[in-house]
Design a protein around this motif. Structure first.
Motif, PDB file in Angstrom:
ATOM      1  N   VAL A   1      -7.256  10.359  -6.806  1.00  0.00           N
ATOM      2  CA  VAL A   1      -8.586  10.029  -7.295  1.00  0.00           C
ATOM      3  C   VAL A   1      -9.308   9.332  -6.152  1.00  0.00           C
ATOM      4  CG1 VAL A   1      -9.948   8.742  -8.971  1.00  0.00           C
ATOM      5  CG2 VAL A   1      -7.792   9.800  -9.673  1.00  0.00           C
ATOM      6  N   GLY A   2     -10.394   9.916  -5.720  1.00  0.00           N
ATOM      7  CA  GLY A   2     -11.175   9.353  -4.623  1.00  0.00           C
ATOM      8  C   GLY A   2     -12.477   8.789  -5.133  1.00  0.00           C
ATOM      9  N   GLY A   3     -12.923   7.716  -4.512  1.00  0.00           N
ATOM     10  CA  GLY A   3     -14.174   7.096  -4.924  1.00  0.00           C
ATOM     11  C   GLY A   3     -14.848   6.413  -3.753  1.00  0.00           C
ATOM     12  N   LEU A   4     -15.908   5.705  -4.059  1.00  0.00           N
ATOM     13  CA  LEU A   4     -16.646   4.986  -3.022  1.00  0.00           C
ATOM     14  C   LEU A   4     -15.725   4.087  -2.208  1.00  0.00           C
ATOM     15  CD1 LEU A   4     -19.405   4.060  -1.806  1.00  0.00           C
ATOM     16  CD2 LEU A   4     -19.410   2.277  -3.570  1.00  0.00           C
ATOM     17  N   SER A   5     -14.806   3.397  -2.887  1.00  0.00           N
ATOM     18  CA  SER A   5     -13.955   2.423  -2.211  1.00  0.00           C
ATOM     19  C   SER A   5     -13.028   3.066  -1.180  1.00  0.00           C
ATOM     20  CB  SER A   5     -13.124   1.648  -3.236  1.00  0.00           C
ATOM     21  OG  SER A   5     -12.220   0.782  -2.596  1.00  0.00           O
ATOM     22  N   ASN A   6     -12.178   4.008  -1.625  1.00  0.00           N
ATOM     23  CA  ASN A   6     -11.157   4.533  -0.703  1.00  0.00           C
ATOM     24  C   ASN A   6     -11.651   5.655   0.197  1.00  0.00           C
ATOM     25  OD1 ASN A   6     -11.320   6.291  -2.907  1.00  0.00           O
ATOM     26  ND2 ASN A   6      -9.163   6.832  -2.844  1.00  0.00           N
ATOM     27  N   ILE A   7     -12.719   6.338  -0.183  1.00  0.00           N
ATOM     28  CA  ILE A   7     -13.212   7.437   0.648  1.00  0.00           C
ATOM     29  C   ILE A   7     -14.313   6.989   1.607  1.00  0.00           C
ATOM     30  CG2 ILE A   7     -14.328   9.713   0.613  1.00  0.00           C
ATOM     31  CD1 ILE A   7     -11.440   9.746  -0.352  1.00  0.00           C
ATOM     32  N   ALA A   8     -15.195   6.099   1.177  1.00  0.00           N
ATOM     33  CA  ALA A   8     -16.308   5.677   2.034  1.00  0.00           C
ATOM     34  C   ALA A   8     -16.127   4.282   2.607  1.00  0.00           C
ATOM     35  CB  ALA A   8     -17.623   5.764   1.249  1.00  0.00           C
ATOM     36  N   LEU A   9     -15.944   3.276   1.755  1.00  0.00           N
ATOM     37  CA  LEU A   9     -15.915   1.893   2.240  1.00  0.00           C
ATOM     38  C   LEU A   9     -14.747   1.613   3.180  1.00  0.00           C
ATOM     39  CD1 LEU A   9     -16.914  -0.102  -0.979  1.00  0.00           C
ATOM     40  CD2 LEU A   9     -18.366   0.646   0.915  1.00  0.00           C
ATOM     41  N   ASN A  10     -13.574   2.156   2.878  1.00  0.00           N
ATOM     42  CA  ASN A  10     -12.404   1.869   3.722  1.00  0.00           C
ATOM     43  C   ASN A  10     -12.575   2.335   5.157  1.00  0.00           C
ATOM     44  OD1 ASN A  10     -11.122   0.645   1.622  1.00  0.00           O
ATOM     45  ND2 ASN A  10      -9.598   2.258   1.284  1.00  0.00           N
ATOM     46  N   MET A  11     -13.414   3.337   5.373  1.00  0.00           N
ATOM     47  CA  MET A  11     -13.635   3.832   6.727  1.00  0.00           C
ATOM     48  C   MET A  11     -14.348   2.798   7.595  1.00  0.00           C
ATOM     49  SD  MET A  11     -12.181   6.754   6.852  1.00  0.00           S
ATOM     50  CE  MET A  11     -10.989   5.877   5.827  1.00  0.00           C
ATOM     51  N   GLY A  12     -15.078   1.887   6.953  1.00  0.00           N
ATOM     52  CA  GLY A  12     -15.764   0.850   7.699  1.00  0.00           C
ATOM     53  C   GLY A  12     -15.110  -0.505   7.602  1.00  0.00           C
ATOM     54  N   LEU A  13     -14.155  -0.647   6.665  1.00  0.00           N
ATOM     55  CA  LEU A  13     -13.506  -1.939   6.449  1.00  0.00           C
ATOM     56  C   LEU A  13     -12.257  -2.126   7.294  1.00  0.00           C
ATOM     57  CD1 LEU A  13     -13.795  -2.310   2.561  1.00  0.00           C
ATOM     58  CD2 LEU A  13     -14.975  -3.676   4.289  1.00  0.00           C
ATOM     59  N   TYR A  14     -11.632  -1.019   7.711  1.00  0.00           N
ATOM     60  CA  TYR A  14     -10.358  -1.109   8.427  1.00  0.00           C
ATOM     61  C   TYR A  14     -10.406  -0.304   9.720  1.00  0.00           C
ATOM     62  CZ  TYR A  14      -8.887  -2.694   3.811  1.00  0.00           C
ATOM     63  OH  TYR A  14      -8.788  -3.376   2.608  1.00  0.00           O
ATOM     64  N   ARG A  15      -9.844  -0.905  10.764  1.00  0.00           N
ATOM     65  CA  ARG A  15      -9.749  -0.173  12.036  1.00  0.00           C
ATOM     66  C   ARG A  15      -8.732   0.961  11.931  1.00  0.00           C
ATOM     67  NH1 ARG A  15     -10.579  -5.455  14.033  1.00  0.00           N
ATOM     68  NH2 ARG A  15     -12.419  -5.604  15.405  1.00  0.00           N
ATOM     69  N   GLU A  16      -7.634   0.688  11.245  1.00  0.00           N
ATOM     70  CA  GLU A  16      -6.574   1.685  11.075  1.00  0.00           C
ATOM     71  C   GLU A  16      -6.232   1.828   9.594  1.00  0.00           C
ATOM     72  OE1 GLU A  16      -5.374   3.555  13.377  1.00  0.00           O
ATOM     73  OE2 GLU A  16      -6.336   2.599  15.102  1.00  0.00           O
ATOM     74  N   PRO A  17      -7.066   2.535   8.842  1.00  0.00           N
ATOM     75  CA  PRO A  17      -6.804   2.676   7.409  1.00  0.00           C
ATOM     76  C   PRO A  17      -5.613   3.583   7.089  1.00  0.00           C
ATOM     77  CG  PRO A  17      -8.685   3.997   8.034  1.00  0.00           C
ATOM     78  CD  PRO A  17      -8.317   3.184   9.243  1.00  0.00           C
TER      79      PRO A  17
END
Length: 423
Positions: free
Chosen positions: A191-207
């Motif tokens: 299940v993908g959403g704003l958090s794991n698909i979009a926000l994590n790309m900017g929150l973590y250097r190495e997601p």
């Protein structure tokens, strides 16, 4: 009466030989005039020419009487006599012989056709065993709801079990990483959403994954807005008044958040950054503890999912200031959007859908998309996903891909603007 056909064939062979040498010379001249890269016959052509100048070689210029003579000669030849007459068709065949590049192209096209046929066969049989849907959060909440509603409906439609597996940890990283590294066979979804698909790309250097490179969408199904609420007795009636007070009194107001990486935290940080105010963020372990302090008057503001805030707003326990969606919430038509307040230009919705590893066969992804689309046509499914305040989503695959790319770019930029650096 028996007729000896050999004398007739010999006469015809001599007539054919008379035409053969000029035809072969023209063939060789064409070869020498051919541009670079054209096919050539090399020594084989010279050998054929030599035969044409000698006994014959059986190459005829296919014109008028020569055509008819050659046809009769071929009928008469039984393969044991004048073999050179049987070789006549090679002239036209060699003239049309493809070069090696064409052969490779044909082989590639055949391989592609075979692969497409195999993929189509796999899609027809899919799913042939239980499918795992990973929810990258604990039971309860938006991710879990979407996963369970879709799992039930897809199971009914396909006759095969879709099993929900909760894999919380590090926000939404653990469960999402698991599927990114799983076999791309259609039996591992997330299940993908704003958090794991979009926000994590900017929150973590190495997601641990790249949401654009490692996943493909099987369909987005619902979107939920956020609502900024205040404690009931806060002497500020609108968002404009809240921002004006915060500017005049830095650090005097606070806002509850449910931890870095969540939509609540990101929304609060971006609102403060875009308006240039200093509002103290108070971290909590989840939304419910925030409401306890909000209702008790110990917290001033909270930015939370509209579905969760709705009962508190309707009961008068908290005061709603603005909704984050593009349009007003159907259940709260008098509540302005963030943009309508004139305080800031921000639209934020937490959307959800189903995603598969990027290398999953296209035919299987298309089958999944068709089944998800079919599921969202159900009024019952839409009602359960919307929960009274959500907005059903139905997009074509190209539109979905464009939307997801735009969301990743948008939120990565906004996070930087809010001063949130990747961990």
């Amino acid at each position: 009466m028996q007729v000896n056909a050999l004398p007739l064939v010999e006469v015809q062979r001599q007539q054919i030989d008379a035409h053969a040498a000029p035809a072969i010379r023209r063939l060789l001249e064409t070869r020498h005039r051919a541009p670079a890269g054209a096919s050539a016959f090399g020594d084989v052509g010279e050998e054929i020419a030599g035969r044409g100048r000698g006994r014959g070689g059986g190459f005829a210029e296919r014109k008028s009487a020569g055509d008819e003579d050659a046809r009769q000669a071929n009928v008469a030849n039984d393969g044991s006599g004048i073999g050179s007459v049987r070789k006549m068709p090679r002239y036209s065949n060699m003239k049309a012989m493809p070069n090696f590049g064409s052969l490779r192209l044909r082989r590639s096209l055949c391989a592609l056709a075979a692969f497409s046929a195999l993929s189509a066969a796999l899609a027809q049989d899919y799913p042939s065993r239980p499918v795992r849907i990973v929810v990258p959060s604990a039971p309860g909440g938006g991710f879990d709801l979407v996963g369970r509603v879709l799992a039930q409906k897809l199971g009914e439609q396909t006759g095969q079990a879709f099993v929900v597996e909760n894999r919380p940890g590090a926000g939404t990283l653990v469960g999402t990483q698991l599927v990114a590294r799983s076999a791309p066979d259609g039996y591992n979804l997330v299940v993908g959403g704003l958090s794991n698909i979009a926000l994590n790309m900017g929150l973590y250097r190495e997601p641990g994954y790249d949401s654009l490179a490692d996943f493909t969408s099987a369909g987005l199904v619902v979107s939920h807005s956020y609502t900024l609420v205040a404690r009931r007795d806060l002497p500020l009636a609108s968002l404009a008044e809240v921002i004006a007070f915060a500017r005049a009194n830095p650090g005097k107001l606070n806002i509850g958040t449910s931890g870095p990486g969540t939509g609540q935290y990101i929304g609060a940080a971006i609102i403060a950054a875009l308006t240039g105010v200093d509002i103290v963020k108070v971290p909590y372990k989840g939304a419910q503890p925030v409401y306890q302090d909000l209702l008790a008057g110990r917290v001033d503001l909270f930015y939370d999912n509209t579905t969760t805030t709705r009962p508190y707003v309707e009961s008068g326990q908290v005061k709603a200031l603005a909704v984050s969606s593009r349009e007003r919430a159907p259940t709260m038509p008098k509540l302005p959007t963030l943009i309508e307040t004139g305080v800031l230009d921000l639209e934020m919705e937490t959307w959800f859908g189903l995603f598969a590893p990027a290398r999953t066969p296209r035919a299987i992804v298309e089958r999944l998309r068709a089944e998800v689309d079919r599921a969202t046509r159900s009024a019952d499914v839409r009602s359960r996903l919307e929960m009274g305040t959500g907005r059903s989503l139905r997009m074509a695959s190209a539109e979905t891909e464009s939307f997801v790319r735009a969301e990743v770019a948008k939120w990565t930029g906004l996070l930087r603007k809010a001063g949130i650096e990747p961990e």
